[in-house]
Design a protein around this motif. Structure first.
Motif, PDB file in Angstrom:
ATOM      1  N   GLN A  88      -5.150   5.541   4.982  1.00 10.19           N
ATOM      2  CA  GLN A  88      -5.452   6.798   4.285  1.00 10.19           C
ATOM      3  C   GLN A  88      -6.170   7.767   5.218  1.00 10.19           C
ATOM      4  O   GLN A  88      -5.864   8.962   5.244  1.00 10.19           O
ATOM      5  CB  GLN A  88      -6.303   6.525   3.032  1.00 10.19           C
ATOM      6  CG  GLN A  88      -5.548   5.839   1.922  1.00 10.19           C
ATOM      7  CD  GLN A  88      -6.461   5.343   0.802  1.00 10.19           C
ATOM      8  OE1 GLN A  88      -7.659   5.145   0.970  1.00 10.19           O
ATOM      9  NE2 GLN A  88      -5.865   5.123  -0.369  1.00 10.19           N
ATOM     10  N   GLU A  89      -7.122   7.257   5.987  1.00 11.70           N
ATOM     11  CA  GLU A  89      -7.841   8.105   6.938  1.00 11.70           C
ATOM     12  C   GLU A  89      -6.905   8.647   8.011  1.00 11.70           C
ATOM     13  O   GLU A  89      -7.000   9.823   8.400  1.00 11.70           O
ATOM     14  CB  GLU A  89      -8.992   7.315   7.577  1.00 11.70           C
ATOM     15  CG  GLU A  89     -10.102   6.967   6.607  1.00 11.70           C
ATOM     16  CD  GLU A  89     -11.086   5.955   7.158  1.00 11.70           C
ATOM     17  OE1 GLU A  89     -12.138   5.758   6.516  1.00 11.70           O
ATOM     18  OE2 GLU A  89     -10.835   5.335   8.229  1.00 11.70           O
ATOM     19  N   TYR A  90      -6.006   7.811   8.501  1.00  9.37           N
ATOM     20  CA  TYR A  90      -5.034   8.244   9.513  1.00  9.37           C
ATOM     21  C   TYR A  90      -4.151   9.353   8.949  1.00  9.37           C
ATOM     22  O   TYR A  90      -3.985  10.409   9.572  1.00  9.37           O
ATOM     23  CB  TYR A  90      -4.187   7.050   9.969  1.00  9.37           C
ATOM     24  CG  TYR A  90      -3.008   7.437  10.830  1.00  9.37           C
ATOM     25  CD1 TYR A  90      -3.169   7.713  12.183  1.00  9.37           C
ATOM     26  CD2 TYR A  90      -1.734   7.541  10.287  1.00  9.37           C
ATOM     27  CE1 TYR A  90      -2.095   8.083  12.971  1.00  9.37           C
ATOM     28  CE2 TYR A  90      -0.654   7.906  11.065  1.00  9.37           C
ATOM     29  CZ  TYR A  90      -0.838   8.177  12.404  1.00  9.37           C
ATOM     30  OH  TYR A  90       0.244   8.556  13.183  1.00  9.37           O
ATOM     31  N   MET A 124       4.330   0.666   1.997  1.00  6.03           N
ATOM     32  CA  MET A 124       4.319  -0.299   3.097  1.00  6.03           C
ATOM     33  C   MET A 124       3.935  -1.672   2.560  1.00  6.03           C
ATOM     34  O   MET A 124       3.088  -1.780   1.677  1.00  6.03           O
ATOM     35  CB  MET A 124       3.300   0.083   4.172  1.00  6.03           C
ATOM     36  CG  MET A 124       3.634   1.292   4.986  1.00  6.03           C
ATOM     37  SD  MET A 124       2.453   1.516   6.347  1.00  6.03           S
ATOM     38  CE  MET A 124       3.265   0.526   7.608  1.00  6.03           C
ATOM     39  N   LEU A 125       4.568  -2.673   3.136  1.00  3.01           N
ATOM     40  CA  LEU A 125       4.197  -4.058   2.867  1.00  3.01           C
ATOM     41  C   LEU A 125       3.351  -4.532   4.032  1.00  3.01           C
ATOM     42  O   LEU A 125       3.780  -4.476   5.190  1.00  3.01           O
ATOM     43  CB  LEU A 125       5.451  -4.927   2.746  1.00  3.01           C
ATOM     44  CG  LEU A 125       5.205  -6.418   2.496  1.00  3.01           C
ATOM     45  CD1 LEU A 125       4.553  -6.633   1.125  1.00  3.01           C
ATOM     46  CD2 LEU A 125       6.518  -7.192   2.591  1.00  3.01           C
ATOM     47  N   LEU A 126       2.125  -4.949   3.728  1.00  5.09           N
ATOM     48  CA  LEU A 126       1.238  -5.508   4.739  1.00  5.09           C
ATOM     49  C   LEU A 126       1.311  -7.021   4.662  1.00  5.09           C
ATOM     50  O   LEU A 126       1.391  -7.592   3.567  1.00  5.09           O
ATOM     51  CB  LEU A 126      -0.208  -5.066   4.504  1.00  5.09           C
ATOM     52  CG  LEU A 126      -0.491  -3.572   4.478  1.00  5.09           C
ATOM     53  CD1 LEU A 126      -1.980  -3.330   4.216  1.00  5.09           C
ATOM     54  CD2 LEU A 126      -0.043  -2.908   5.754  1.00  5.09           C
ATOM     55  N   VAL A 154       0.864  -1.178   0.000  1.00  4.39           N
ATOM     56  CA  VAL A 154       0.000   0.000   0.000  1.00  4.39           C
ATOM     57  C   VAL A 154       0.902   1.230   0.000  1.00  4.39           C
ATOM     58  O   VAL A 154       1.995   1.208   0.555  1.00  4.39           O
ATOM     59  CB  VAL A 154      -0.979   0.037   1.199  1.00  4.39           C
ATOM     60  CG1 VAL A 154      -1.966  -1.107   1.144  1.00  4.39           C
ATOM     61  CG2 VAL A 154      -0.245   0.047   2.519  1.00  4.39           C
ATOM     62  N   GLU A 155       0.414   2.267  -0.643  1.00  4.33           N
ATOM     63  CA  GLU A 155       1.159   3.530  -0.680  1.00  4.33           C
ATOM     64  C   GLU A 155       0.721   4.410   0.487  1.00  4.33           C
ATOM     65  O   GLU A 155      -0.464   4.467   0.813  1.00  4.33           O
ATOM     66  CB  GLU A 155       0.904   4.261  -2.002  1.00  4.33           C
ATOM     67  CG  GLU A 155       1.357   3.497  -3.239  1.00  4.33           C
ATOM     68  CD  GLU A 155       2.862   3.278  -3.304  1.00  4.33           C
ATOM     69  OE1 GLU A 155       3.628   4.118  -2.785  1.00  4.33           O
ATOM     70  OE2 GLU A 155       3.271   2.257  -3.896  1.00  4.33           O
ATOM     71  N   TRP A 178       5.211  -3.028   7.308  1.00  5.61           N
ATOM     72  CA  TRP A 178       6.580  -2.532   7.316  1.00  5.61           C
ATOM     73  C   TRP A 178       6.775  -1.520   6.201  1.00  5.61           C
ATOM     74  O   TRP A 178       6.367  -1.761   5.063  1.00  5.61           O
ATOM     75  CB  TRP A 178       7.573  -3.679   7.086  1.00  5.61           C
ATOM     76  CG  TRP A 178       7.418  -4.831   8.025  1.00  5.61           C
ATOM     77  CD1 TRP A 178       8.053  -5.006   9.215  1.00  5.61           C
ATOM     78  CD2 TRP A 178       6.613  -6.011   7.841  1.00  5.61           C
ATOM     79  NE1 TRP A 178       7.686  -6.203   9.785  1.00  5.61           N
ATOM     80  CE2 TRP A 178       6.801  -6.838   8.962  1.00  5.61           C
ATOM     81  CE3 TRP A 178       5.735  -6.425   6.833  1.00  5.61           C
ATOM     82  CZ2 TRP A 178       6.162  -8.061   9.106  1.00  5.61           C
ATOM     83  CZ3 TRP A 178       5.083  -7.647   6.983  1.00  5.61           C
ATOM     84  CH2 TRP A 178       5.318  -8.454   8.108  1.00  5.61           C
ATOM     85  N   PHE A 179       7.432  -0.399   6.523  1.00  6.63           N
ATOM     86  CA  PHE A 179       7.826   0.528   5.469  1.00  6.63           C
ATOM     87  C   PHE A 179       8.934  -0.121   4.661  1.00  6.63           C
ATOM     88  O   PHE A 179       9.814  -0.791   5.219  1.00  6.63           O
ATOM     89  CB  PHE A 179       8.355   1.841   6.066  1.00  6.63           C
ATOM     90  CG  PHE A 179       7.281   2.726   6.599  1.00  6.63           C
ATOM     91  CD1 PHE A 179       6.433   3.420   5.742  1.00  6.63           C
ATOM     92  CD2 PHE A 179       7.111   2.889   7.967  1.00  6.63           C
ATOM     93  CE1 PHE A 179       5.435   4.248   6.229  1.00  6.63           C
ATOM     94  CE2 PHE A 179       6.124   3.717   8.462  1.00  6.63           C
ATOM     95  CZ  PHE A 179       5.290   4.399   7.599  1.00  6.63           C
TER      96      PHE A 179
END
Length: 176
Positions: free
Chosen positions: A66-68, A20-22, A13-14, A33-34
């Protein structure tokens, strides 16, 4: 009878602080993890990387991130199952209790888990937190507010604290 352990699935995810790797096992996140951060997982040769939109859990995680980052969300509402030792999981659970926009010292977390002299062990467990941002280890600071250690790098730690409204001067938080 031994039941097979579901394998970990992954998706990128960007975020405004980098990709980040989920990681998820079953219906819970086990990692976030970034890219390039310390302790980035070796997902193994041939591991399948999904599109976040192809997996309901990853889609929810992406939306909540995204919300955060847009300042709308202060807490995450996702199932987490970080993998680590009993001590690590205890530290991570204590870190998860630090409210948005606040910080705690490693010694305070050590006291919270009933081991007041274990601030170094708390620091070591914090560094191995597999759920960056979701378990907010960026909210932990050293003595006198020093911005010590962050597996994703101190610039990211500063950015996350600034996003949460924690005043940062150079390498220290400002007490207000």
């Amino acid at each position: 009878m031994n039941l097979p352990v579901p394998s970990v699935r992954f998706a990128y995810v960007e975020t405004p602080l980098g990709r980040m790797l989920l990681g998820a096992r079953g219906d819970a996140l086990v990692g976030a993890w970034f890219e390039g951060q310390k302790y980035f997982p070796e997902s193994g040769a041939g591991a399948e990387i999904l599109a976040a939109s192809d997996d309901p859990l990853f889609a929810r995680a992406r939306t909540q991130l995204q919300e955060y980052f847009s300042g709308v969300r202060r807490e995450f509402d996702l199932p987490f199952a970080p993998e680590g030792s009993a001590h690590q999981r205890q530290v991570w659970a204590a870190i998860a209790q630090v409210p948005f926009g606040q910080t705690r010292g490693y010694g305070q977390v050590a006291e919270a888990i009933g081991r007041p002299k274990a601030s170094r062990a708390v620091g070591a467990a914090t560094g191995r937190n597999p759920l960056s941002v979701f378990i907010p280890c960026h909210r932990l600071v050293g003595g006198a507010g020093a911005l010590t250690g962050y597996a994703g790098g101190l610039p990211r730690k500063q950015a996350l604290l600034a996003l949460e409204g924690v005043p940062v001067d150079g390498a220290r938080i400002r007490r207000t």
